[in-house]
Design a protein around this motif. Structure first.
Motif, short mmCIF file in Angstrom:
data_model
loop_
_atom_site.label_atom_id
_atom_site.label_comp_id
_atom_site.label_asym_id
_atom_site.label_seq_id
_atom_site.Cartn_x
_atom_site.Cartn_y
_atom_site.Cartn_z
N ARG A 154 27.86 55.84 -12.20
CA ARG A 154 28.60 56.90 -11.35
C ARG A 154 28.50 56.51 -9.79
NH1 ARG A 154 30.48 61.92 -12.55
NH2 ARG A 154 30.91 63.16 -10.81
N GLY A 155 29.51 56.46 -9.05
CA GLY A 155 29.41 56.25 -7.64
C GLY A 155 29.66 54.78 -7.47
N ALA A 156 29.52 53.91 -8.42
CA ALA A 156 29.79 52.51 -8.09
C ALA A 156 31.17 52.21 -8.43
CB ALA A 156 28.81 51.63 -9.14
N GLU A 157 31.77 51.21 -7.50
CA GLU A 157 33.16 50.71 -7.64
C GLU A 157 33.00 49.65 -8.78
OE1 GLU A 157 35.62 52.27 -6.24
OE2 GLU A 157 34.56 53.47 -5.60
N ILE A 158 32.85 50.03 -9.85
CA ILE A 158 32.46 49.08 -11.25
C ILE A 158 33.73 49.53 -12.30
CG2 ILE A 158 31.01 48.22 -12.93
CD1 ILE A 158 30.18 47.30 -10.31
N LYS A 159 34.51 48.77 -12.70
CA LYS A 159 35.37 48.90 -13.77
C LYS A 159 34.81 48.33 -14.83
CE LYS A 159 38.21 51.26 -11.17
NZ LYS A 159 38.12 52.59 -11.20
N ALA A 160 34.35 47.03 -14.97
CA ALA A 160 33.84 46.20 -16.07
C ALA A 160 32.20 46.38 -16.07
CB ALA A 160 34.32 44.65 -15.94
N ILE A 161 31.89 47.33 -17.00
CA ILE A 161 30.54 47.66 -17.49
C ILE A 161 29.87 46.61 -18.35
CG2 ILE A 161 29.00 49.19 -18.26
CD1 ILE A 161 31.29 51.46 -17.20
N ASP A 162 28.98 45.85 -17.79
CA ASP A 162 28.63 44.50 -18.47
C ASP A 162 27.40 44.93 -19.11
OD1 ASP A 162 26.67 43.98 -16.66
OD2 ASP A 162 27.77 42.51 -15.63
N GLU A 163 26.67 43.96 -19.64
CA GLU A 163 25.32 44.15 -20.75
C GLU A 163 24.18 44.47 -19.70
OE1 GLU A 163 25.69 39.66 -19.97
OE2 GLU A 163 27.01 41.42 -20.38
N SER A 164 24.24 43.99 -18.38
CA SER A 164 22.99 44.09 -17.55
C SER A 164 22.78 45.65 -17.27
CB SER A 164 23.33 43.73 -16.25
OG SER A 164 24.42 44.17 -15.48
N TYR A 165 23.66 46.59 -17.46
CA TYR A 165 23.69 47.96 -17.29
C TYR A 165 22.26 48.69 -18.49
CZ TYR A 165 26.58 48.51 -13.19
OH TYR A 165 27.59 48.34 -12.15
N PHE A 166 22.55 48.01 -19.48
CA PHE A 166 21.55 48.26 -20.62
C PHE A 166 20.25 47.69 -20.73
CE2 PHE A 166 26.06 48.64 -21.34
CZ PHE A 166 26.42 50.09 -21.74
N HIS A 167 19.86 46.75 -19.84
CA HIS A 167 18.72 46.00 -19.94
C HIS A 167 17.22 46.77 -19.65
CE1 HIS A 167 20.67 41.75 -18.94
NE2 HIS A 167 21.09 42.28 -20.16
N GLN A 188 33.02 43.09 -23.55
CA GLN A 188 32.65 42.55 -25.00
C GLN A 188 31.25 42.21 -25.00
OE1 GLN A 188 35.25 39.32 -26.40
NE2 GLN A 188 33.27 38.61 -27.70
N GLU A 189 30.54 41.73 -23.92
CA GLU A 189 29.00 41.15 -23.77
C GLU A 189 28.39 42.52 -24.19
OE1 GLU A 189 31.56 38.06 -22.65
OE2 GLU A 189 31.47 40.00 -21.97
N ALA A 190 28.74 43.48 -23.39
CA ALA A 190 27.90 44.92 -23.23
C ALA A 190 27.92 45.25 -24.85
CB ALA A 190 28.54 46.04 -22.52
N ALA A 191 29.39 45.34 -25.34
CA ALA A 191 29.21 45.81 -26.89
C ALA A 191 28.38 45.02 -27.86
CB ALA A 191 30.78 45.75 -27.42
N GLU A 192 28.27 43.70 -27.45
CA GLU A 192 27.56 42.56 -28.31
C GLU A 192 25.87 43.13 -28.22
OE1 GLU A 192 28.81 38.79 -27.00
OE2 GLU A 192 30.53 38.94 -28.53
N TYR A 193 25.56 43.30 -26.69
CA TYR A 193 24.18 43.82 -26.62
C TYR A 193 24.01 45.12 -27.10
CZ TYR A 193 20.00 44.53 -23.78
OH TYR A 193 18.75 44.82 -23.12
N LEU A 194 24.87 46.01 -27.18
CA LEU A 194 24.55 47.40 -27.95
C LEU A 194 24.30 47.02 -29.50
CD1 LEU A 194 26.91 49.62 -25.95
CD2 LEU A 194 24.44 49.58 -25.65
N LEU A 195 25.14 46.33 -29.97
CA LEU A 195 24.90 45.88 -31.47
C LEU A 195 23.67 45.59 -31.83
CD1 LEU A 195 26.14 45.50 -34.42
CD2 LEU A 195 27.23 43.50 -33.47
N ASP A 196 23.05 44.39 -30.84
CA ASP A 196 21.98 43.60 -31.12
C ASP A 196 20.93 44.43 -30.99
OD1 ASP A 196 23.29 41.40 -31.37
OD2 ASP A 196 23.03 40.59 -29.56
N HIS A 197 20.83 45.74 -30.25
CA HIS A 197 19.95 46.56 -29.95
C HIS A 197 20.23 47.73 -30.75
CE1 HIS A 197 19.21 43.89 -26.72
NE2 HIS A 197 17.98 44.31 -26.68
N LYS A 198 20.90 47.60 -31.93
CA LYS A 198 20.88 48.67 -32.92
C LYS A 198 21.06 50.28 -32.50
CE LYS A 198 18.10 45.74 -35.81
NZ LYS A 198 16.75 45.69 -36.61
N VAL A 199 22.08 50.42 -31.43
CA VAL A 199 22.49 51.60 -31.37
C VAL A 199 22.89 52.73 -32.36
CG1 VAL A 199 22.70 51.25 -28.79
CG2 VAL A 199 24.66 51.22 -30.25
N ALA A 200 23.12 53.68 -32.39
CA ALA A 200 23.56 54.61 -33.42
C ALA A 200 24.97 54.98 -32.91
CB ALA A 200 22.88 55.90 -33.75
#
Length: 222
Positions: free
Chosen positions: A91-104, A137-149
């Motif tokens: 929130r507040g960031a001028e970010i449209k493409a949310i990549d895997e780094s946000y979940f590290h 896509q990379e964010a989705a792959e990261y979430l998959l690899d980390h077994k989110v529900a």
């Protein structure tokens, strides 16, 4: 211990447009109170409502059947109630493409991961449909690899809609990771421990449907 809840769902009302190109819901009386008085004794009246809508209306859940013919539909998926929640704020960031780094560096396994972009501030306006935040896509792959529900977002779509590809839907739903789109009020969860609930009706042969999504705050009230 007092239970505290935060509603994360938009209100569905007559004529509301959720997704550009899809029809708005039509809500009316099937049986009006006035008509019911003809059937019941004096002082007794009822209303039975009628709604015509596409399943992608309001705050809704996507199940595997939405993307894959052989995937689980609303009648077959798990009950997503009381999942430990994780809030990811861009929130507040001028970010449209949310990549895997946000979940590290975050424990994601078995969690309901909710992405707070603040885009819900544009709800029910033309801006809501334009240049919205989305996961890569990379964010989705990261979430998959980390077994989110489950993964939720307060945007019009979890995918980039500028083209025809929908990699996030494809990756998550193939793995039976549910998606909740059009969330709201996620900022109210900032800094709080919470459990997430989003339970659609048990409908055969349908892949999406509105949910009453909400968070139950954990811990004592300060």
């Amino acid at each position: 211990m007092e239970k505290r809840y935060i509603d994360l769902s938009h209100t569905i009302e007559n004529g509301l447009m959720t997704y550009k190109g899809l029809p708005a819901p039509y809500i009316c009386d099937y049986l009006s109170r006035e008509e019911s008085r003809k059937t019941y004794e004096e002082g007794t009246e009822f209303q039975i409502g009628k709604i015509e809508m596409v399943s992608n209306t309001g705050t809704y859940m996507d199940t595997p059947f939405h993307r894959y013919e052989g995937g689980k539909d609303l009648s077959e998926i798990d009950i997503f109630a009381g999942l430990e929640g994780v809030l990811i704020s861009v929130r507040g960031a001028e970010i449209k493409a949310i990549d895997e780094s946000y979940f590290h560096g975050i424990d994601l396994e078995g969690k309901a991961v909710l992405v707070n972009t603040g885009w819900d501030r544009h709800w029910n306006t033309d801006q809501y449909f334009e240049d919205h935040p989305y996961l890569t896509q990379e964010a989705a792959e990261y979430l998959l690899d980390h077994k989110v529900a489950l993964v939720g977002i307060d945007s019009v779509n979890i995918d980039d809609t500028s083209g025809g590809a929908r990699p996030v839907h494809s990756i998550l739903l193939k793995a039976e990771i549910a998606i909740v789109e059009h969330l709201c009020n996620l900022k109210e969860l900032s800094g709080k421990a919470f459990s997430f609930y989003a339970v659609p009706p048990k409908i055969k042969g349908m892949g999406t449907f509105p949910v009453r999504a909400f968070a139950e705050l954990r811990g004592k009230k300060s």
